[in-house]
Design an enzyme around this catalytic site. Structure first.
Site, PDB file in Angstrom:
ATOM      1  N   SER A 214     -14.548  -6.783   4.847  1.00  0.00           N
ATOM      2  CA  SER A 214     -13.197  -6.274   5.104  1.00  0.00           C
ATOM      3  C   SER A 214     -12.972  -5.926   6.571  1.00  0.00           C
ATOM      4  O   SER A 214     -13.900  -5.520   7.278  1.00  0.00           O
ATOM      5  CB  SER A 214     -12.983  -5.011   4.265  1.00  0.00           C
ATOM      6  OG  SER A 214     -11.842  -4.291   4.699  1.00  0.00           O
TER       7      SER A 214
ATOM      8  N   LYS B   3      -5.082 -14.329   0.641  1.00  0.00           N
ATOM      9  CA  LYS B   3      -5.444 -13.441  -0.470  1.00  0.00           C
ATOM     10  C   LYS B   3      -4.234 -12.613  -0.885  1.00  0.00           C
ATOM     11  O   LYS B   3      -3.640 -11.914  -0.059  1.00  0.00           O
ATOM     12  CB  LYS B   3      -6.573 -12.505  -0.028  1.00  0.00           C
ATOM     13  CG  LYS B   3      -6.924 -11.410  -1.035  1.00  0.00           C
ATOM     14  CD  LYS B   3      -8.155 -10.635  -0.599  1.00  0.00           C
ATOM     15  CE  LYS B   3      -8.562  -9.587  -1.595  1.00  0.00           C
ATOM     16  NZ  LYS B   3      -7.720  -8.380  -1.569  1.00  0.00           N
TER      17      LYS B   3
ATOM     18  N   HIS C 152      -4.464  -7.145  -5.551  1.00  0.00           N
ATOM     19  CA  HIS C 152      -5.147  -6.090  -4.810  1.00  0.00           C
ATOM     20  C   HIS C 152      -5.702  -5.024  -5.767  1.00  0.00           C
ATOM     21  O   HIS C 152      -5.733  -3.837  -5.455  1.00  0.00           O
ATOM     22  CB  HIS C 152      -4.174  -5.449  -3.807  1.00  0.00           C
ATOM     23  CG  HIS C 152      -4.796  -5.047  -2.501  1.00  0.00           C
ATOM     24  ND1 HIS C 152      -4.685  -5.803  -1.362  1.00  0.00           N
ATOM     25  CD2 HIS C 152      -5.542  -3.968  -2.165  1.00  0.00           C
ATOM     26  CE1 HIS C 152      -5.310  -5.189  -0.374  1.00  0.00           C
ATOM     27  NE2 HIS C 152      -5.851  -4.073  -0.835  1.00  0.00           N
TER      28      HIS C 152
HETATM   29  C1  LIG Z   1     -11.579   0.834  -2.701  1.00  0.00           C
HETATM   30  C2  LIG Z   1     -10.942  -0.507  -2.473  1.00  0.00           C
HETATM   31  C3  LIG Z   1     -10.742  -0.949  -1.172  1.00  0.00           C
HETATM   32  C4  LIG Z   1     -10.159  -2.192  -0.930  1.00  0.00           C
HETATM   33  N1  LIG Z   1     -10.038  -2.625   0.361  1.00  0.00           N
HETATM   34  C5  LIG Z   1      -9.534  -3.862   0.594  1.00  0.00           C
HETATM   35  C6  LIG Z   1      -9.495  -4.379   1.913  1.00  0.00           C
HETATM   36  O1  LIG Z   1      -9.930  -3.746   2.866  1.00  0.00           O
HETATM   37  N2  LIG Z   1      -8.954  -5.611   2.094  1.00  0.00           N
HETATM   38  C7  LIG Z   1      -8.480  -6.360   1.051  1.00  0.00           C
HETATM   39  O2  LIG Z   1      -8.000  -7.473   1.270  1.00  0.00           O
HETATM   40  N3  LIG Z   1      -8.537  -5.913  -0.217  1.00  0.00           N
HETATM   41  C8  LIG Z   1      -9.062  -4.684  -0.468  1.00  0.00           C
HETATM   42  N4  LIG Z   1      -9.151  -4.248  -1.764  1.00  0.00           N
HETATM   43  C9  LIG Z   1      -8.743  -5.129  -2.881  1.00  0.00           C
HETATM   44  C10 LIG Z   1      -9.924  -5.976  -3.354  1.00  0.00           C
HETATM   45  O3  LIG Z   1     -10.258  -6.972  -2.420  1.00  0.00           O
HETATM   46  C11 LIG Z   1      -9.623  -6.701  -4.671  1.00  0.00           C
HETATM   47  O4  LIG Z   1      -8.407  -7.401  -4.558  1.00  0.00           O
HETATM   48  C12 LIG Z   1      -9.555  -5.810  -5.898  1.00  0.00           C
HETATM   49  O5  LIG Z   1     -10.379  -4.676  -5.773  1.00  0.00           O
HETATM   50  C13 LIG Z   1      -9.991  -6.639  -7.111  1.00  0.00           C
HETATM   51  O6  LIG Z   1      -9.865  -5.934  -8.283  1.00  0.00           O
HETATM   52  P1  LIG Z   1     -11.095  -5.193  -9.035  1.00  0.00           P
HETATM   53  O7  LIG Z   1     -11.358  -3.953  -8.254  1.00  0.00           O
HETATM   54  O8  LIG Z   1     -10.509  -4.937 -10.376  1.00  0.00           O
HETATM   55  O9  LIG Z   1     -12.295  -6.128  -9.086  1.00  0.00           O
HETATM   56  C14 LIG Z   1      -9.730  -3.000  -2.023  1.00  0.00           C
HETATM   57  C15 LIG Z   1      -9.945  -2.552  -3.323  1.00  0.00           C
HETATM   58  C16 LIG Z   1     -10.543  -1.329  -3.563  1.00  0.00           C
HETATM   59  C17 LIG Z   1     -10.782  -0.898  -4.984  1.00  0.00           C
END
Ligand SMILES: Cc1cc2nc3c(=O)[nH]c(=O)nc-3n(C[C@H](O)[C@H](O)[C@H](O)COP(=O)(O)O)c2cc1C
Length: 357
Positions: free
Chosen positions: A110, A228, A252
């Site tokens: 990230s 994404k 997300h």
């Molecule tokens: C704590 C947390 C931080 C995240 N930070 C980012 C990030 O920095 N960049 C991004 O593109 N997505 C971020 N996401 C989204 C994840 O890439 C992803 O889309 C999502 O967590 C997938 O769902 P899941 O948690 O049910 O597996 C974040 C998700 C969480 C839970």
């Protein structure tokens, strides 16, 4: 030391992680935007899909390997970009990177990593990594960052499109979560460009970024570009038109716009729209080997895990992430064998049906 913890599936890790994290960190990781409808629907939608197993097919050899952007991974299960791994485990992203390398999977790092990109690469020099970019308002900073990740050996640029501004996360507001002051963010600039002042400010995201700006990224990098957060056929068609190499169907984790479809429900329309011209991946709500199989049956080339990786980190650092990945790989192997699939290429739509419930 308390009772031996018995963790046999990803939700076991969730329960143990909760015990180990502060309330505000737990809420930050688990929380969804708005009423949390989409966050929960990501999980529920997988449960509405039923499997149609085929038997008597000699599954003595099951091969879970596949490729993404032409590069081999040991199974179609990789790590989604999540920020601030140091919140879950002191070593943060270097632990994640080591576990991903050992598992032979891709780790999308990230923009909001809490370790420097140099440290992450040094921790797992043979790891397969993509870099997730939150587009910065300062063009030069984007250019420096992208060229730095390219020279560090990251193999693709993942541009997150669903955060023109941060979603409304009620828990974080109630907890007055402030990642700017709680965490020493790594400096986004290259080591040479840094001055002695620590870069404490959470870098803002460029909310003016749009389709026309993608061509500028083409001029500064050779890396494949992956978008994404695409959820509709209209945007999928635009992605094809703008010659990107991949799409991650994602909401997300339900943390941005609430009341959008579950990722797995949005997947079929995106897959149909791109007509095989680029690779489609999915993240959101993947918790079991069957979920992985269902996503692949609907046309995803691979899935990415968000929260489960953070649960693994919170429980046991690198080893916890390794266990999460290995448990899911084993489950997926079982899912393939029990549905009669010897290779990932054999996974197709005939393996699933939608329940009428
Ligand atoms: C704590 C947390 C931080 C995240 N930070 C980012 C990030 O920095 N960049 C991004 O593109 N997505 C971020 N996401 C989204 C994840 O890439 C992803 O889309 C999502 O967590 C997938 O769902 P899941 O948690 O049910 O597996 C974040 C998700 C969480 C839970």
């Amino acid at each position: 030391e308390g009772a031996e913890m018995s963790v046999v599936c990803l939700t076991d890790f969730e329960a143990h992680a909760r015990e180990r994290l502060s309330k505000s960190t737990w809420d930050y990781i688990e929380g969804g935007a708005g009423e949390g409808f989409t966050r929960d629907d990501n999980i529920a939608a997988f449960k509405k899909i039923r499997l149609r197993p085929r038997y008597l097919r000699d599954v003595s050899q099951v091969d879970t390997r596949t490729t993404i952007q032409g590069e081999e991974i040991s199974a179609p299960i990789c790590i989604a970009p999540t920020g601030f791994h140091c919140l879950a485990w002191p070593d943060g992203e270097t632990s994640t990177a080591r576990a991903a390398q050992a598992a032979g999977l891709c780790y999308i790092t990230s923009t909001y990593a809490s370790r420097t990109l140099e440290d992450i690469v040094a921790a797992a020099p043979r790891g397969f990594r993509w870099f997730q970019l939150y587009v910065q308002p300062d063009r030069q900073l984007n250019k420096q960052l992208v060229q730095r990740v390219e020279s560090l050996g990251f193999r693709a640029l993942v541009i997150t499109v669903d955060v023109p501004k941060l979603g409304n996360r009620r828990h974080d507001i109630r907890n007055q979560l402030n990642l700017k002051t709680n965490l020493l963010l790594k400096d986004l600039r290259s080591p040479q460009e840094r001055n002695s002042m620590p870069y404490l400010q959470m870098s803002p995201i460029d909310s003016s970024f749009c389709w026309e700006d993608l061509s500028w990224f083409r001029t500064i990098t050779q890396l494949p570009i992956i978008l994404k957060g695409i959820l509709t056929k209209e945007d999928a068609e635009l992605a094809v038109k703008h010659n990107v190499q991949g799409i991650i169907v994602s909401n997300h984790g339900g943390r941005q716009l609430d009341d959008v479809p579950a990722s797995v429900d949005a997947l079929p329309e995106v897959v149909a729209a791109v007509k095989g011209k680029l690779e489609v991946y999915l993240d959101g709500g993947v918790r079991t080997g069957n979920d992985v199989l269902k996503a692949l049956a609907l046309g995803a080339k691979c899935v990415f895990l968000g929260r489960p990786v953070l649960w693994g980190l919170a429980c046991k650092g690198e080893h916890g992430v390794g266990e999460v990945l290995n448990i899911l790989k084993d489950e997926f192997h079982t899912s393939m064998a029990l549905t009669g699939c010897r290779s990932v290429a054999e996974i197709n739509q005939d393996l699933i049906q939608f329940s009428r419930l």
